[in-house]
Design an enzyme around this catalytic site. Structure first.
Site, short mmCIF file in Angstrom:
data_model
loop_
_atom_site.label_atom_id
_atom_site.label_comp_id
_atom_site.label_asym_id
_atom_site.label_seq_id
_atom_site.Cartn_x
_atom_site.Cartn_y
_atom_site.Cartn_z
N HIS A 60 19.85 -49.10 103.47
CA HIS A 60 21.14 -49.80 103.49
C HIS A 60 21.26 -50.67 104.75
O HIS A 60 21.70 -51.80 104.69
CB HIS A 60 22.30 -48.79 103.50
CG HIS A 60 22.43 -47.97 102.25
ND1 HIS A 60 22.55 -46.60 102.27
CD2 HIS A 60 22.47 -48.31 100.93
CE1 HIS A 60 22.67 -46.13 101.04
NE2 HIS A 60 22.62 -47.15 100.20
N LYS A 84 30.60 -40.21 90.43
CA LYS A 84 29.62 -39.30 91.02
C LYS A 84 30.33 -38.30 91.92
O LYS A 84 31.36 -38.60 92.50
CB LYS A 84 28.63 -40.09 91.87
CG LYS A 84 27.84 -41.11 91.07
CD LYS A 84 27.08 -42.03 92.02
CE LYS A 84 26.57 -43.24 91.29
NZ LYS A 84 26.21 -44.33 92.18
N ARG A 144 15.26 -52.41 94.88
CA ARG A 144 14.09 -51.72 95.41
C ARG A 144 12.89 -51.86 94.49
O ARG A 144 11.79 -52.10 94.91
CB ARG A 144 14.39 -50.24 95.60
CG ARG A 144 15.27 -49.95 96.75
CD ARG A 144 15.91 -48.61 96.64
NE ARG A 144 16.92 -48.60 95.59
CZ ARG A 144 17.78 -47.64 95.42
NH1 ARG A 144 17.76 -46.58 96.19
NH2 ARG A 144 18.68 -47.72 94.47
N SER A 149 19.60 -42.56 98.80
CA SER A 149 20.47 -41.50 99.33
C SER A 149 20.21 -40.21 98.58
O SER A 149 20.21 -39.13 99.16
CB SER A 149 21.94 -41.89 99.18
OG SER A 149 22.23 -43.06 99.91
P1 ADP Z 1 25.37 -47.14 94.29
O1 ADP Z 1 25.93 -45.81 93.96
O2 ADP Z 1 26.31 -48.28 94.12
O3 ADP Z 1 24.00 -47.42 93.75
P2 ADP Z 1 24.16 -46.78 96.84
O4 ADP Z 1 24.87 -46.39 98.09
O5 ADP Z 1 23.14 -45.85 96.30
O6 ADP Z 1 25.29 -47.07 95.85
O7 ADP Z 1 23.51 -48.20 97.03
C1 ADP Z 1 24.26 -49.33 97.34
C2 ADP Z 1 23.39 -50.54 97.18
O8 ADP Z 1 22.31 -50.46 98.10
C3 ADP Z 1 22.74 -50.70 95.81
O9 ADP Z 1 22.65 -52.07 95.53
C4 ADP Z 1 21.38 -50.11 95.99
O10 ADP Z 1 20.46 -50.68 95.10
C5 ADP Z 1 21.09 -50.53 97.41
N1 ADP Z 1 20.13 -49.66 98.07
C6 ADP Z 1 20.15 -48.32 98.18
N2 ADP Z 1 19.07 -47.86 98.84
C7 ADP Z 1 18.34 -48.96 99.17
C8 ADP Z 1 17.09 -49.18 99.83
N3 ADP Z 1 16.34 -48.16 100.27
N4 ADP Z 1 16.66 -50.43 99.96
C9 ADP Z 1 17.39 -51.46 99.48
N5 ADP Z 1 18.55 -51.34 98.83
C10 ADP Z 1 19.02 -50.11 98.67
#
Ligand code: ADP
Length: 159
Positions: free
Chosen positions: A17, A41, A90, A128
């Site tokens: 992030h 979630k 990703r 995450s």
């Molecule tokens: P969501 O529940 O909306 O997927 P996340 O917090 O998991 O929320 O992710 C928010 C955004 O960040 C999403 O667009 C996700 O694809 C991106 N994201 C999460 N982890 C990574 C990572 N390791 N590298 C790049 N983008 C990421």
């Protein structure tokens, strides 16, 4: 003033992030990292905890603001007069869902563009969900999350 919103659950914030925020910041005058709190979630960290971890990490970067929103993302984007929504991509596995969301958001609000940013290669397998799983099982997540997140995970899993 070009403003972008980077929405997500951030449960918890990871180095992936942070990488996306840094990249977005180079493209926009202001980046709002927005934590969704109407998510279906069941998060490990409460909304307040997630906001706090973000404030103490990416929130310290110039021109980055931490916010929360409920309801439609496009409504929030309209209120904030944001030109774009940032999402991280990703792998191909992210594509289908993200593509659908981006087109639906465009349908709902034609003036907001979705921009996809790729993180550094080493973060492409990072999520995450995996971080929580590894931490829960007692593994070392220090390469994947900021220091204060390690402390917060240790507390959650009572170590
Ligand atoms: P969501 O529940 O909306 O997927 P996340 O917090 O998991 O929320 O992710 C928010 C955004 O960040 C999403 O667009 C996700 O694809 C991106 N994201 C999460 N982890 C990574 C990572 N390791 N590298 C790049 N983008 C990421």
């Amino acid at each position: 003033m070009k403003r972008a919103i980077y929405p997500g659950s951030f449960d918890p914030v990871t180095n992936g992030h942070c990488d996306v925020v840094e990249r977005a910041r180079k493209l926009f005058d202001e980046v709002i990292v927005a934590v969704a709190h109407n998510d279906e979630k069941q998060p490990l960290f409460s909304l307040e905890e997630r906001l706090d971890l973000l404030k103490q990490t990416v929130g310290r970067i110039d021109n980055v603001r931490i916010a929360q929103f409920d309801g439609l993302l496009v409504e929030f984007a309209r209120t904030e007069k944001a030109a774009a929504v940032i999402r991280g991509l990703r792998a191909v596995s992210d594509f289908e869902f993200e593509f659908q969301m981006a087109l639906m958001n465009r349908k709902l609000e034609g003036s907001v563009e979705t921009i996809f940013l790729m993180p550094k290669e080493e973060y492409t397998y990072l999520s995450s969900r995996l971080v929580k799983e590894i931490a829960r099982l007692g593994g070392d997540v220090s390469e994947f999350v900021p220091g204060i997140v390690i402390v917060a995970l240790d507390k959650k899993f009572k170590r």
